[in-house]
Design a protein around this motif. Structure first.
Motif, PDB file in Angstrom:
ATOM      1  N   VAL A  52       0.834  -1.200   0.000  1.00 27.22           N
ATOM      2  CA  VAL A  52       0.000   0.000   0.000  1.00 27.22           C
ATOM      3  C   VAL A  52       0.874   1.257   0.000  1.00 27.22           C
ATOM      4  O   VAL A  52       0.569   2.237  -0.673  1.00 27.22           O
ATOM      5  CB  VAL A  52      -0.957  -0.008   1.204  1.00 27.22           C
ATOM      6  N   CYS A  53       1.985   1.215   0.751  1.00 25.48           N
ATOM      7  CA  CYS A  53       2.908   2.356   0.749  1.00 25.48           C
ATOM      8  C   CYS A  53       3.468   2.606  -0.650  1.00 25.48           C
ATOM      9  O   CYS A  53       3.660   3.759  -1.067  1.00 25.48           O
ATOM     10  CB  CYS A  53       4.053   2.105   1.721  1.00 25.48           C
ATOM     11  N   ALA A  54       3.728   1.517  -1.377  1.00 23.95           N
ATOM     12  CA  ALA A  54       4.309   1.645  -2.712  1.00 23.95           C
ATOM     13  C   ALA A  54       3.337   2.307  -3.692  1.00 23.95           C
ATOM     14  O   ALA A  54       3.759   2.774  -4.758  1.00 23.95           O
ATOM     15  CB  ALA A  54       4.724   0.274  -3.230  1.00 23.95           C
ATOM     16  N   ASP A  55       2.045   2.335  -3.326  1.00 27.44           N
ATOM     17  CA  ASP A  55       1.068   3.008  -4.192  1.00 27.44           C
ATOM     18  C   ASP A  55       1.060   4.521  -3.977  1.00 27.44           C
ATOM     19  O   ASP A  55       0.233   5.229  -4.564  1.00 27.44           O
ATOM     20  CB  ASP A  55      -0.331   2.444  -3.938  1.00 27.44           C
ATOM     21  N   GLY A  56       1.949   5.015  -3.107  1.00 28.29           N
ATOM     22  CA  GLY A  56       2.078   6.445  -2.908  1.00 28.29           C
ATOM     23  C   GLY A  56       1.292   7.020  -1.765  1.00 28.29           C
ATOM     24  O   GLY A  56       1.208   8.237  -1.610  1.00 28.29           O
ATOM     25  N   HIS A  57       0.708   6.164  -0.927  1.00 25.59           N
ATOM     26  CA  HIS A  57      -0.097   6.660   0.190  1.00 25.59           C
ATOM     27  C   HIS A  57       0.785   7.083   1.358  1.00 25.59           C
ATOM     28  O   HIS A  57       1.884   6.556   1.555  1.00 25.59           O
ATOM     29  CB  HIS A  57      -1.083   5.586   0.658  1.00 25.59           C
ATOM     30  N   THR A  58       0.290   8.003   2.171  1.00 24.79           N
ATOM     31  CA  THR A  58       0.990   8.426   3.381  1.00 24.79           C
ATOM     32  C   THR A  58       0.843   7.365   4.468  1.00 24.79           C
ATOM     33  O   THR A  58      -0.027   6.487   4.390  1.00 24.79           O
ATOM     34  CB  THR A  58       0.426   9.752   3.905  1.00 24.79           C
ATOM     35  N   ASN A  59       1.687   7.470   5.497  1.00 26.76           N
ATOM     36  CA  ASN A  59       1.611   6.519   6.610  1.00 26.76           C
ATOM     37  C   ASN A  59       0.240   6.569   7.277  1.00 26.76           C
ATOM     38  O   ASN A  59      -0.319   5.537   7.661  1.00 26.76           O
ATOM     39  CB  ASN A  59       2.698   6.823   7.640  1.00 26.76           C
TER      40      ASN A  59
END
Length: 366
Positions: free
Chosen positions: A43-50
């Motif tokens: 999910v992080c790799a999709d560009g979302h913030t923490n």
């Protein structure tokens, strides 16, 4: 000027890394910890913030930041637990994976589940090593739990209705949870019970003599001035006619001027024409049905568990009359100092938990 916050480690995945993470996140043989860490990175790799990742996965954003940074520094190897102080490991990762896969994807030829002894014999490892691996990954082959997901098309509406009664009952109204504990057996032992002595537990014969059955009707008051009290009736059967008699008993026990809200299950005897006619003649009564297959939503089931554990399970009764007397006395003693059960979860909490569980078992099926 808005605070920019702590800079996030850049995270980009190679094709082989994305493939491995996807496999770990969905593979039934992955540990829950590894599957969660893999989902965090994906999910992080999709560009979302923490913060966005934490909200989507239902976890703390500190956890997201930890595994994002760990992956950036060490890539796939960073998702496994770091070495701990102590003696060097003697079991390599391949051996650990082999034990986990064998535990989850196979069974011994002579049993329904693995034991540490049988797994040790099958893998050539020690029982101690098997036990440590199982503890580390939360595997307990000897344990089994039951579950049931409701297929009621009105599940959400019924959950909100019943939980709303528990958490926000109507004014000038009493709320009761109503159900029947059917086929309560009067059991006598073939030989006298030997009482407990120092160093020796109470003993009773494994065989018994059936002396008949009765049905226990109970209405637990969960919201009202005497919350915790229970209205009971005993009958030889649990037909609609007996349920109507029980409704009459509840009507007599509730002071005039109060509406009566009853939480009941979907038993056919609760919906007959005779019951419907009685309810029309007593407009202060309102029935609220739990979803099918969701008896856990009815608080009177907790009271049934209490009387079963403390009286019925180990009770010795020579006749139905004796059993009825003991149940009546137990209920009267309960009502002398009633202890209400307090419902705390909101409907949203319950629905979110069920949605997360369904998502988990759906992912593990891939």
């Amino acid at each position: 000027m808005p605070h920019p916050g702590r800079p996030k480690a850049a995270l980009e995945l190679a094709d082989d890394e994305r493939e491995a993470l996807t496999r770990w996140a969905r593979r039934p043989t992955s540990s829950q910890q590894l599957a969660l860490r893999s989902r965090i990175v994906l999910v992080c790799a999709d560009g979302h913030t923490n913060t966005a990742v934490a909200e989507q996965l239902g976890i703390n954003k500190v956890t997201v930041g930890k595994w994002r940074a760990r992956f950036v520094r060490h890539r796939l190897e960073g998702l496994t637990d770091e070495p701990r102080p102590g003696a060097p490991r003697t079991v390599i990762d391949d051996a650990v994976e082999r034990v986990i896969v064998k535990t989850l994807e196979s069974k011994p030829v002579d049993a329904t589940h693995w034991s540490t002894r049988s797994m040790a014999a099958a893998t050539g490892m020690s029982q101690t090593a098997i036990s440590r691996i199982w503890r580390a990954f939360g595997l307990k082959p000897h344990r089994q739990e039951s579950f049931k997901l409701s297929t009621d098309p009105q599940f959400v509406e019924k959950v909100r209705d019943v939980v709303g009664l528990y958490l926000n009952p109507p004014e000038q109204a009493l709320v009761f949870c109503v159900d029947e504990k059917t086929q309560v057996q009067a059991l006598d032992r073939s030989q006298p019970v030997i009482p407990m002595m120092p160093g020796t537990p109470e003993r009773l014969t494994h065989d018994y003599i059936r002396a008949g059955t009765l049905d226990l009707f109970a209405a637990l008051e969960v919201a009202g001035p005497t919350a915790g009290r229970v209205i009971t009736q005993l009958h030889p059967q649990h037909r609609a006619i007996e349920f109507r008699k029980f409704l009459v008993a509840i009507d007599k026990a509730v002071p005039a001027g109060y509406d009566v809200h009853l939480v009941v299950d979907n038993l056919s005897t609760h919906k007959t024409a005779a019951i419907h006619k009685w309810l029309l003649a007593h407009p202060r009564f309102h029935l609220h049905f739990t979803p099918t297959g969701s008896s856990w939503l009815n608080l009177v089931e907790r009271w049934f568990a209490e009387i079963t554990m403390k009286l019925i399970r180990r009770g010795v009764h020579c006749s139905v009359k004796d059993l009825a007397k003991d149940i009546t006395n137990w209920a009267e003693n309960w009502n002398s100092d009633p202890k209400p059960y307090v419902w705390t979860k909101t409907a949203d909490d319950i629905l979110d938990t069920l949605a997360a569980y369904c998502q988990r078992i759906n992912d593990s099926a891939h």
